[in-house]
Design a protein around this motif. Structure first.
Motif, mmCIF file in Angstrom:
data_model
loop_
_atom_site.group_PDB
_atom_site.id
_atom_site.type_symbol
_atom_site.label_atom_id
_atom_site.label_comp_id
_atom_site.label_asym_id
_atom_site.label_seq_id
_atom_site.Cartn_x
_atom_site.Cartn_y
_atom_site.Cartn_z
ATOM 1 N N ARG A 1 67.625 -11.966 -46.020
ATOM 2 C CA ARG A 1 68.958 -11.394 -45.778
ATOM 3 C C ARG A 1 69.030 -10.819 -44.378
ATOM 4 O O ARG A 1 68.231 -9.965 -44.011
ATOM 5 N N LEU A 2 69.985 -11.323 -43.602
ATOM 6 C CA LEU A 2 70.208 -10.840 -42.242
ATOM 7 C C LEU A 2 71.550 -10.131 -42.201
ATOM 8 O O LEU A 2 72.574 -10.722 -42.531
ATOM 9 N N LYS A 3 71.568 -8.868 -41.777
ATOM 10 C CA LYS A 3 72.775 -8.056 -41.836
ATOM 11 C C LYS A 3 73.327 -7.761 -40.450
ATOM 12 O O LYS A 3 72.581 -7.641 -39.479
ATOM 13 N N LYS A 4 74.646 -7.642 -40.391
ATOM 14 C CA LYS A 4 75.311 -7.247 -39.162
ATOM 15 C C LYS A 4 74.782 -5.881 -38.724
ATOM 16 O O LYS A 4 74.649 -4.965 -39.547
ATOM 17 N N ARG B 1 76.997 -18.358 -38.693
ATOM 18 C CA ARG B 1 76.861 -18.224 -37.239
ATOM 19 C C ARG B 1 76.583 -16.760 -36.914
ATOM 20 O O ARG B 1 77.397 -15.880 -37.229
ATOM 21 N N LEU B 2 75.422 -16.500 -36.317
ATOM 22 C CA LEU B 2 75.019 -15.146 -35.954
ATOM 23 C C LEU B 2 75.157 -14.986 -34.447
ATOM 24 O O LEU B 2 74.550 -15.755 -33.676
ATOM 25 N N SER B 3 75.959 -14.008 -34.017
ATOM 26 C CA SER B 3 76.119 -13.707 -32.584
ATOM 27 C C SER B 3 75.318 -12.451 -32.260
ATOM 28 O O SER B 3 75.428 -11.441 -32.969
ATOM 29 N N ASP C 1 68.836 -7.972 -29.099
ATOM 30 C CA ASP C 1 68.191 -8.272 -30.381
ATOM 31 C C ASP C 1 69.028 -7.817 -31.576
ATOM 32 O O ASP C 1 68.582 -7.889 -32.714
ATOM 33 N N GLU C 2 70.224 -7.322 -31.307
ATOM 34 C CA GLU C 2 71.077 -6.840 -32.400
ATOM 35 C C GLU C 2 72.046 -7.927 -32.850
ATOM 36 O O GLU C 2 72.663 -8.616 -32.030
ATOM 37 N N ILE C 3 72.165 -8.094 -34.186
ATOM 38 C CA ILE C 3 73.146 -9.036 -34.736
ATOM 39 C C ILE C 3 74.519 -8.384 -34.623
ATOM 40 O O ILE C 3 74.840 -7.443 -35.350
ATOM 41 N N GLU C 4 75.318 -8.867 -33.675
ATOM 42 C CA GLU C 4 76.611 -8.256 -33.385
ATOM 43 C C GLU C 4 77.673 -8.656 -34.401
ATOM 44 O O GLU C 4 78.525 -7.853 -34.785
#
Length: 360
Positions: free
Chosen positions: A134-137, A186-188, A192-195
Motif C-alpha cells: 500500500r502506497l499512500k499520498k 499514477r503516482l506523482s 521522495d514524497e508521493i504528492e
C-alpha cells in the motif's frame, strides 16, 4: 425497488436465525434483487453452476449494489490462448482472493464464482496478506525502493503500462498496473514524497479519479497454491447457492459443511413445502415482436402492475419508448444505466421488469 417483500423479510429472519434457508419460485434476475437486499454484513459467497451464470449474477449485483463490493472469482485460465482474456482473469481472481482475505470485518461484499474456479487451489491467507503493498499520498519512499518492490513482486519495467504486472517511470511520475484493479495507478512525486495518486486510462493516458492510496498486488495465480478457496473464507461467511444438485459431490461443496447456506432453489432431497415461496415467474420471450410486447405491457398496467424497463444505454430506452408510442401503449418507467440480465414478474408485489436486450 422492493420485490418479493414479504418472502424477502421471511428470508432475512431465517438468515438471522443462523440456520440454512431454502427458496423456491425465485427466478432469473429476481434472485439478485432479493439477494442484494437480504445479504448480511460480511462476506457473501455466491456459487452458481457455470461461468456464464456466475458472470450474469456478478453483473446484476454490480448494478443493484454499490458496485465496488462485488467481485467475480474466475478460474485461473492457464489453458487460455488469448493473453488479454487471461490477464483479465488474473486481475479478477487476484482481486477476489485479496478481498476474501483482507476485507474489513463487517464490510458487506459479494464474491461470485462457480465450481471449476472453486476447485482450483489458492495461496494461504498469510501469503495473500503479505503480497499487498500500500502506497499512500504523502508517504515518503525513494524510486529505488519502489523499483525493488516491483522487482520482488514480479512486475516488468516498460515504457508505457498496458496490462497488469507492469510499471513505468517517466521523470517524477511512476505508473503501476496492479493485479488487484482493472486500471493502473499514477503516482506523482515531489522528491521522495508521493504528492498525488490517480487512476488513469491506458488508452487515453488521462486520469479518471484521484485516490488517497494505491493498493499494489502481484499475480496471485503465480503464487504457490496450498489449499482451496473455502479454506481462506472467513468462518462467518454466508454461502448462496442454486439447488447445488449438479455439483454437491465435488470436494469444494463438501468443504462448505460448516457454513450457513441459502439455497436459491430447493435441492432434490428437501421438501419444497419447507422452502420460502417467492412466487416470481420469467418474462415471455419477445424477439422484436413489438406488438406482443406492447400488448403485454398494456395488460400488466391495466392489471395494476408497476412496469419497469431496464437498460444500460439511454439511447436504447428512448428507442423502446418510441416503439411503444407507435403502438399506442402506455409508457412504463425506464431505468437507465442499471442493466439486468433477465426480466421477471413478481405477482405478489405486482411488479413487472423487462430488459432492453431481451426486447431486441
Amino acid at each position: 425497488m422492493v420485490v418479493c417483500e414479504e418472502a424477502a423479510n421471511k428470508l432475512s429472519g431465517g438468515i438471522d436465525s443462523g440456520k440454512n434457508q431454502f427458496c423456491r419460485g425465485l427466478y432469473l434476475s429476481a434472485r439478485w434483487f432479493v439477494l442484494s437486499r437480504t445479504a448480511r454484513k460480511g462476506l457473501n459467497m455466491v456459487v452458481l453452476p457455470d461461468r456464464d451464470s456466475a458472470e450474469y449474477c456478478a453483473s446484476d449485483l454490480y448494478h443493484l449494489t454499490d458496485g465496488d463490493c462485488v467481485f467475480f472469482l474466475p478460474s485461473q485460465g492457464r489453458n487460455m490462448e488469448n493473453s488479454n482474456f487471461k490477464s483479465s482473469n488474473s486481475v479478477q481472481r487476484t482481486s477476489a482472493i485479496q478481498k476474501i482475505t483482507c476485507a474489513p470485518a463487517g464490510e458487506r461484499c459479494f464474491i461470485v464464482s462457480y465450481p471449476e474456479a472453486l476447485e482450483e487451489k489458492a495461496p494461504d491467507r498469510k501469503s495473500v496478506e503479505n503480497s499487498v503493498v500500500r502506497l499512500k499520498k504523502g508517504e515518503e519512499i525513494s524510486f529505488s525502493d519502489i523499483m525493488e518492490l516491483m522487482g520482488n513482486s514480479g512486475f516488468e519495467k516498460v515504457d508505457f503500462v498496458s496490462c497488469p504486472g507492469q510499471f513505468a517511470i517517466r521523470g517524477s511520475i511512476i505508473d503501476i498496473f496492479s493485479f488487484s484493479y482493472n486500471f493502473p495507478y499514477r503516482l506523482s512525486f515531489f522528491g521522495d514524497e508521493i504528492e498525488s495518486i490517480s487512476v488513469f486510462d491506458c488508452n487515453t493516458q488521462l486520469s479518471t479519479e484521484k485516490v488517497e492510496e494505491a493498493e499494489i498486488m502481484k499475480d496471485m495465480s503465480e503464487e504457490e497454491s496450498v489449499g482451496s478457496i473455502v479454506e481462506i473464507l472467513p468462518k462467518d461467511s454466508l454461502i448462496w447457492l442454486d439447488s447445488s444438485d449438479v455439483y454437491r459431490e465435488k470436494e469444494f461443496f463438501k468443504a462448505l459443511d460448516g457454513f450457513q447456506k441459502v439455497f436459491l432453489d430447493t435441492p432434490i432431497e428437501i421438501d419444497r413445502e419447507e422452502a420460502i415461496d417467492f412466487g416470481t415467474s420469467p418474462q415471455p420471450v419477445f424477439n422484436k415482436n413489438f406488438e406482443l410486447l406492447a400488448a403485454d405491457i398494456r395488460e400488466r398496467i391495466e392489471e395494476g402492475y408497476k412496469v419497469f424497463i431496464y437498460g444500460e444505454k439511454e439511447s436504447q430506452l428512448n428507442r423502446v419508448s418510441s416503439i411503444l408510442s407507435e403502438q399506442k401503449c402506455p409508457i412504463p418507467e425506464f431505468i437507465p444505466g442499471k442493466n439486468i440480465h433477465a426480466g421477471f414478474i413478481d405477482r405478489r408485489e405486482r411488479i413487472c421488469c423487462y430488459t432492453d436486450h431481451e426486447i431486441f
